[in-house]
Design a protein around this motif. Structure first.
Motif, mmCIF file in Angstrom:
data_model
loop_
_atom_site.group_PDB
_atom_site.id
_atom_site.type_symbol
_atom_site.label_atom_id
_atom_site.label_comp_id
_atom_site.label_asym_id
_atom_site.label_seq_id
_atom_site.Cartn_x
_atom_site.Cartn_y
_atom_site.Cartn_z
ATOM 1 N N LYS A 1 0.848 -1.192 0.000
ATOM 2 C CA LYS A 1 0.000 0.000 0.000
ATOM 3 C C LYS A 1 0.883 1.242 0.000
ATOM 4 C CE LYS A 1 -3.897 -2.048 2.410
ATOM 5 N NZ LYS A 1 -4.631 -2.072 3.676
ATOM 6 N N GLY A 2 0.265 2.395 -0.094
ATOM 7 C CA GLY A 2 1.029 3.630 -0.005
ATOM 8 C C GLY A 2 1.088 4.383 -1.321
ATOM 9 N N ASP A 3 1.030 3.657 -2.436
ATOM 10 C CA ASP A 3 0.982 4.323 -3.735
ATOM 11 C C ASP A 3 -0.455 4.742 -4.000
ATOM 12 O OD1 ASP A 3 3.656 3.835 -4.120
ATOM 13 O OD2 ASP A 3 3.277 1.909 -5.101
ATOM 14 N N LEU A 4 -0.623 5.566 -5.013
ATOM 15 C CA LEU A 4 -1.962 5.999 -5.390
ATOM 16 C C LEU A 4 -2.826 4.783 -5.742
ATOM 17 C CD1 LEU A 4 -2.920 8.858 -5.349
ATOM 18 C CD2 LEU A 4 -2.627 8.977 -7.826
ATOM 19 N N VAL A 5 -2.234 3.879 -6.520
ATOM 20 C CA VAL A 5 -2.929 2.647 -6.901
ATOM 21 C C VAL A 5 -2.044 1.478 -6.500
ATOM 22 C CG1 VAL A 5 -3.882 1.292 -8.794
ATOM 23 C CG2 VAL A 5 -3.998 3.788 -8.875
ATOM 24 N N SER A 6 -2.551 0.604 -5.624
ATOM 25 C CA SER A 6 -1.794 -0.582 -5.230
ATOM 26 C C SER A 6 -1.905 -1.611 -6.343
ATOM 27 C CB SER A 6 -2.351 -1.178 -3.941
ATOM 28 O OG SER A 6 -2.215 -0.263 -2.892
ATOM 29 N N PRO A 7 -0.795 -2.279 -6.685
ATOM 30 C CA PRO A 7 -0.887 -3.310 -7.721
ATOM 31 C C PRO A 7 -1.648 -4.516 -7.200
ATOM 32 C CG PRO A 7 1.280 -3.325 -6.740
ATOM 33 C CD PRO A 7 0.543 -2.166 -6.130
#
Ligand SMILES: [Zn+2]
Length: 102
Positions: free
Chosen positions: A78-84
């Motif tokens: 988590k932590g990015d705008l969109v989690s892969p």
């Protein structure tokens, strides 16, 4: 990836977790395809198996999204705008930018 990386054990644990997630996802897909293919004949067996596989898959997805970054301790995925999606590798921590394999 170096065998001598500081967080080597952690990266191995993450790879194992992703492999589990992919395995349960594929088995669930296979069970559902078998159900579609065979119709209601084997539903007494396939429905409980699918439910167990779904539970195993969902719990492995949850463990991946909660897996703590070895450096900052916050969720690595988590932590990015969109989690892969958990089935795909992620190269860096979304919080401290730690690269996989370091
Ligand atoms: Zn981090």
């Amino acid at each position: 990836m170096s065998e001598y990386s500081i967080f080597g054990e952690d990266w191995r644990a993450l790879r194992k977790l992703r492999a589990e997630c992919n395995l349960f996802g594929l088995l669930l897909l296979g069970a559902l395809m078998l159900y579609v293919w065979t119709g209601p004949r084997f539903e007494i067996v396939l429905i409980p198996i699918s439910m167990i596989l779904f539970w195993l898959w969902i719990s492995s997805v949850r463990r991946i999204y909660e897996w703590p970054c070895p450096r900052c301790g916050r969720p690595f995925y988590k932590g990015d705008l969109v989690s892969p999606p958990p089935h795909f590798p992620k190269k860096r921590c979304g919080h401290c930018d730690l690269a996989v394999g370091t």
